[in-house]
Design an enzyme around this catalytic site. Structure first.
Site, short mmCIF file in Angstrom:
data_model
loop_
_atom_site.label_atom_id
_atom_site.label_comp_id
_atom_site.label_asym_id
_atom_site.label_seq_id
_atom_site.Cartn_x
_atom_site.Cartn_y
_atom_site.Cartn_z
N CYS A 36 0.34 3.31 3.51
CA CYS A 36 0.79 2.86 4.83
C CYS A 36 1.87 1.80 4.81
CB CYS A 36 -0.39 2.37 5.66
SG CYS A 36 -1.06 0.76 5.14
N ARG A 91 -10.18 -11.11 -10.64
CA ARG A 91 -9.25 -10.10 -11.16
C ARG A 91 -9.28 -8.91 -10.23
NH1 ARG A 91 -9.96 -5.56 -14.70
NH2 ARG A 91 -12.07 -6.31 -15.10
N CYS A 134 0.85 -1.19 0.00
CA CYS A 134 0.00 0.00 0.00
C CYS A 134 0.89 1.24 0.00
CB CYS A 134 -0.90 -0.02 1.23
SG CYS A 134 -1.93 1.47 1.41
N CYS A 187 -6.29 -5.11 -19.29
CA CYS A 187 -7.39 -4.20 -18.98
C CYS A 187 -6.91 -2.76 -18.77
CB CYS A 187 -8.15 -4.69 -17.74
SG CYS A 187 -7.24 -4.51 -16.20
N CYS A 246 -5.28 0.74 6.52
CA CYS A 246 -5.48 2.19 6.55
C CYS A 246 -6.76 2.65 5.86
CB CYS A 246 -4.27 2.91 5.96
SG CYS A 246 -4.07 2.73 4.17
N HIS A 259 -8.29 3.33 -0.76
CA HIS A 259 -8.85 2.71 -1.96
C HIS A 259 -7.72 2.18 -2.83
CE1 HIS A 259 -11.42 2.20 -5.50
NE2 HIS A 259 -10.49 2.85 -6.20
N ASP A 304 -7.73 -17.40 -17.21
CA ASP A 304 -7.14 -18.69 -16.86
C ASP A 304 -6.24 -18.51 -15.65
OD1 ASP A 304 -6.42 -21.34 -16.94
OD2 ASP A 304 -4.85 -21.03 -18.44
N CYS A 344 -8.23 -5.58 -9.87
CA CYS A 344 -7.83 -4.51 -10.78
C CYS A 344 -7.40 -3.34 -9.90
CB CYS A 344 -9.04 -4.16 -11.64
SG CYS A 344 -8.71 -2.95 -12.91
N HIS A 392 -10.74 -2.34 -7.64
CA HIS A 392 -11.93 -3.20 -7.56
C HIS A 392 -11.55 -4.64 -7.87
CE1 HIS A 392 -13.83 0.75 -7.96
NE2 HIS A 392 -14.86 0.20 -7.34
#
Length: 154
Positions: A72, A141, A69, A87, A121, A124, A135, A143, A127
């Site tokens: 933090c 996933r 992260c 993606c 913490c 965000h 596979d 993302c 998702h």
């Protein structure tokens, strides 16, 4: 929610979940976050923003190491769980450990998705989506925005 990771019902970007204020072990005030994060990091990590597709520094990273992260320092994902989903954002099929992330029902943008936050913490990260047919061992996933992470090579 997906799998057995930490989850709560619905939440907004300030840590409120189901009407209750969530307290995170490594939480800070919004003023403290503004002082320690760049404007773009604050927009994504603390306001649930998204970086533009195919612009993140880790989208095409194939080095071996750990992703933590950015806010933090909690270790979140390992390179062994990263895969090319094409993606536009780094994709992982599993977190380092289920208790490192929190999954929250997200009804913004006119759809139902599952937001991923740092469990330490509340920042965000991105998702998680399931059932897309990749596979991978989990058919998940994660993302994740590059700006939400730091990479430490092995």
């Amino acid at each position: 929610m997906l799998g057995s990771r930490r989850s709560s019902t619905e939440s907004d970007t300030t840590g409120r979940s189901g009407g209750e204020l969530r307290v995170y072990p490594r939480g800070r005030t919004e003023e403290e976050w503004r002082e320690t994060l760049t404007d773009e990091e604050f927009r994504v990590l603390r306001r649930a923003g998204t970086e533009r597709a195919f612009t993140g520094e880790y989208t095409d990273n194939h080095d071996v190491g750990v992703y933590s992260c950015r806010a933090c320092g909690t270790e979140l994902f390992r390179s062994e769980q990263k895969f090319d989903s094409h993606c536009g954002w780094p994709s992982f099929f599993s977190p380092l450990a289920g208790d490192r992330i929190e999954e929250i029902r997200d009804t913004t943008m006119g759809m139902v998705r599952t937001e991923v936050r740092c469990a330490a913490c509340g920042s965000h990260l991105g998702h998680v989506f399931e059932g897309e047919g990749y596979d991978t061992p989990t058919d998940l996933r994660y993302c994740i925005n590059s700006v939400s992470m730091r990479f430490e090579p092995a």
